[in-house]
Design a protein around this motif. Sequence first.
Motif, PDB file in Angstrom:
ATOM      1  N   LYS A  74       0.470  -0.920  -0.165  1.00 46.02           N
ATOM      2  CA  LYS A  74      -0.119  -0.577   0.266  1.00 46.02           C
ATOM      3  C   LYS A  74       0.665   1.113  -0.349  1.00 46.02           C
ATOM      4  O   LYS A  74       0.387   1.974  -0.237  1.00 46.02           O
ATOM      5  CB  LYS A  74      -0.529  -0.049   1.066  1.00 46.02           C
ATOM      6  CG  LYS A  74      -2.349  -1.005   1.436  1.00 46.02           C
ATOM      7  CD  LYS A  74      -2.471  -0.868   2.632  1.00 46.02           C
ATOM      8  CE  LYS A  74      -3.683   0.100   2.547  1.00 46.02           C
ATOM      9  NZ  LYS A  74      -4.947  -0.193   3.551  1.00 46.02           N
ATOM     10  N   GLY A  75       2.079   1.589   0.330  1.00 45.80           N
ATOM     11  CA  GLY A  75       2.971   2.510   0.219  1.00 45.80           C
ATOM     12  C   GLY A  75       3.116   3.075   1.839  1.00 45.80           C
ATOM     13  O   GLY A  75       3.405   4.055   1.656  1.00 45.80           O
ATOM     14  N   GLU A  76       2.731   2.694   2.557  1.00 43.25           N
ATOM     15  CA  GLU A  76       2.578   2.671   4.228  1.00 43.25           C
ATOM     16  C   GLU A  76       3.806   2.954   5.082  1.00 43.25           C
ATOM     17  O   GLU A  76       3.724   1.568   5.174  1.00 43.25           O
ATOM     18  CB  GLU A  76       1.147   2.823   4.707  1.00 43.25           C
ATOM     19  CG  GLU A  76      -0.023   2.907   4.318  1.00 43.25           C
ATOM     20  CD  GLU A  76      -1.078   3.044   4.480  1.00 43.25           C
ATOM     21  OE1 GLU A  76      -1.709   2.392   6.053  1.00 43.25           O
ATOM     22  OE2 GLU A  76      -2.491   2.407   4.148  1.00 43.25           O
ATOM     23  N   LEU A  77       5.083   3.271   4.209  1.00 48.36           N
ATOM     24  CA  LEU A  77       6.685   2.508   4.867  1.00 48.36           C
ATOM     25  C   LEU A  77       6.726   3.333   5.791  1.00 48.36           C
ATOM     26  O   LEU A  77       7.410   1.874   6.959  1.00 48.36           O
ATOM     27  CB  LEU A  77       7.277   3.698   4.172  1.00 48.36           C
ATOM     28  CG  LEU A  77       6.957   3.288   2.599  1.00 48.36           C
ATOM     29  CD1 LEU A  77       8.345   3.959   1.564  1.00 48.36           C
ATOM     30  CD2 LEU A  77       6.923   2.028   2.020  1.00 48.36           C
ATOM     31  N   ARG A  78       6.070   4.130   6.877  1.00 51.08           N
ATOM     32  CA  ARG A  78       5.701   4.563   8.297  1.00 51.08           C
ATOM     33  C   ARG A  78       5.698   3.271   8.744  1.00 51.08           C
ATOM     34  O   ARG A  78       6.572   2.427  10.061  1.00 51.08           O
ATOM     35  CB  ARG A  78       5.281   5.517   8.368  1.00 51.08           C
ATOM     36  CG  ARG A  78       6.025   6.072   9.809  1.00 51.08           C
ATOM     37  CD  ARG A  78       5.310   7.659  10.135  1.00 51.08           C
ATOM     38  NE  ARG A  78       6.236   8.147  10.731  1.00 51.08           N
ATOM     39  CZ  ARG A  78       5.640   9.320  11.282  1.00 51.08           C
ATOM     40  NH1 ARG A  78       5.508  10.670   9.880  1.00 51.08           N
ATOM     41  NH2 ARG A  78       6.303  10.087  12.310  1.00 51.08           N
ATOM     42  N   LEU A  83       5.889  -1.374  12.537  1.00 52.38           N
ATOM     43  CA  LEU A  83       5.762  -2.777  12.849  1.00 52.38           C
ATOM     44  C   LEU A  83       6.623  -3.815  12.331  1.00 52.38           C
ATOM     45  O   LEU A  83       7.052  -4.819  13.837  1.00 52.38           O
ATOM     46  CB  LEU A  83       4.494  -2.880  11.717  1.00 52.38           C
ATOM     47  CG  LEU A  83       3.995  -4.617  11.944  1.00 52.38           C
ATOM     48  CD1 LEU A  83       3.673  -4.733  13.657  1.00 52.38           C
ATOM     49  CD2 LEU A  83       2.615  -5.238  10.745  1.00 52.38           C
ATOM     50  N   VAL A  84       7.827  -3.605  11.679  1.00 51.12           N
ATOM     51  CA  VAL A  84       9.070  -4.752  11.771  1.00 51.12           C
ATOM     52  C   VAL A  84       9.834  -4.529  13.513  1.00 51.12           C
ATOM     53  O   VAL A  84      10.343  -5.087  13.936  1.00 51.12           O
ATOM     54  CB  VAL A  84       9.799  -3.986  10.519  1.00 51.12           C
ATOM     55  CG1 VAL A  84      11.221  -4.423  10.407  1.00 51.12           C
ATOM     56  CG2 VAL A  84       8.977  -5.085   9.103  1.00 51.12           C
ATOM     57  N   ALA A  85       9.923  -3.354  13.806  1.00 48.52           N
ATOM     58  CA  ALA A  85      10.522  -2.549  14.946  1.00 48.52           C
ATOM     59  C   ALA A  85      10.083  -2.833  16.397  1.00 48.52           C
ATOM     60  O   ALA A  85      10.518  -3.610  17.097  1.00 48.52           O
ATOM     61  CB  ALA A  85      10.710  -1.068  14.907  1.00 48.52           C
ATOM     62  N   ALA A 107      12.649   0.097  -0.197  1.00 46.81           N
ATOM     63  CA  ALA A 107      11.852   0.954  -0.526  1.00 46.81           C
ATOM     64  C   ALA A 107      11.763   2.293  -0.391  1.00 46.81           C
ATOM     65  O   ALA A 107      11.725   2.758  -0.657  1.00 46.81           O
ATOM     66  CB  ALA A 107      10.460   0.657   0.206  1.00 46.81           C
ATOM     67  N   ALA A 108      12.871   2.765   0.468  1.00 43.03           N
ATOM     68  CA  ALA A 108      13.535   3.640   1.034  1.00 43.03           C
ATOM     69  C   ALA A 108      14.345   4.143  -0.323  1.00 43.03           C
ATOM     70  O   ALA A 108      14.659   5.195  -0.067  1.00 43.03           O
ATOM     71  CB  ALA A 108      13.907   3.667   2.504  1.00 43.03           C
TER      72      ALA A 108
END
Length: 199
Positions: A74-78, A83-85, A107-108
């Motif tokens: 979805k492109g919701e990188l933040r 969630l990964v962190a 992605a960054a």
Amino acid sequence: MITAPDRDLTHTQALLQVPVGGLDSAPRQNIESGIPGVRLNPSLMRHEISDAALAEETLRTGSAAWQVVVLLAKGELRAASELVAETRLRNPQDFAMRVLDTSLTRAAGDAPRAINRLRALLTEFKDTEHEAILQQHLGFAYVESGDLLAATNRFRKALDLRTTAGADAHLVESSRACLASVLEHTGTVAAPAHQHPAQ
């Protein structure tokens, strides 16, 4: 033909999921693909939302790894990064999240750093059941960096490993489709897995 994605669309390459009982409960399953509501676009080499309602359901009920992939698609990188962190804080060695972390790096827009991290993971997991997914992700990262020869080699290796291991058909097809896409772009014809030129 491979199309270089816009910088804000480089959330491609997130191909992960964790089997319901975890990685150890299904050793022949890879954590790649099969996430409800998400599909791989082998031309762009990225995941995209295929069913918005199903993707939202996956966000509500899926594993953390599934949720990260949906957020990346979805492109919701933040949100994906948070969630990964959070997950890695509880379990720093979680393989799925370690790979997804490199997907966030790509992605960054930092493909070279992602390549370095994936190569380090490959050294750690060489000759294990996880090698194929690392080869596949290296292929994605090399495509993004513009090194199509290196990408071809990685996708071919992933395809060979998956074919030899008798991996699930969708995993074999994922590697085959990505390899074919790169070869189409470079004007090369793909040889089937396990076939070598005549001596």
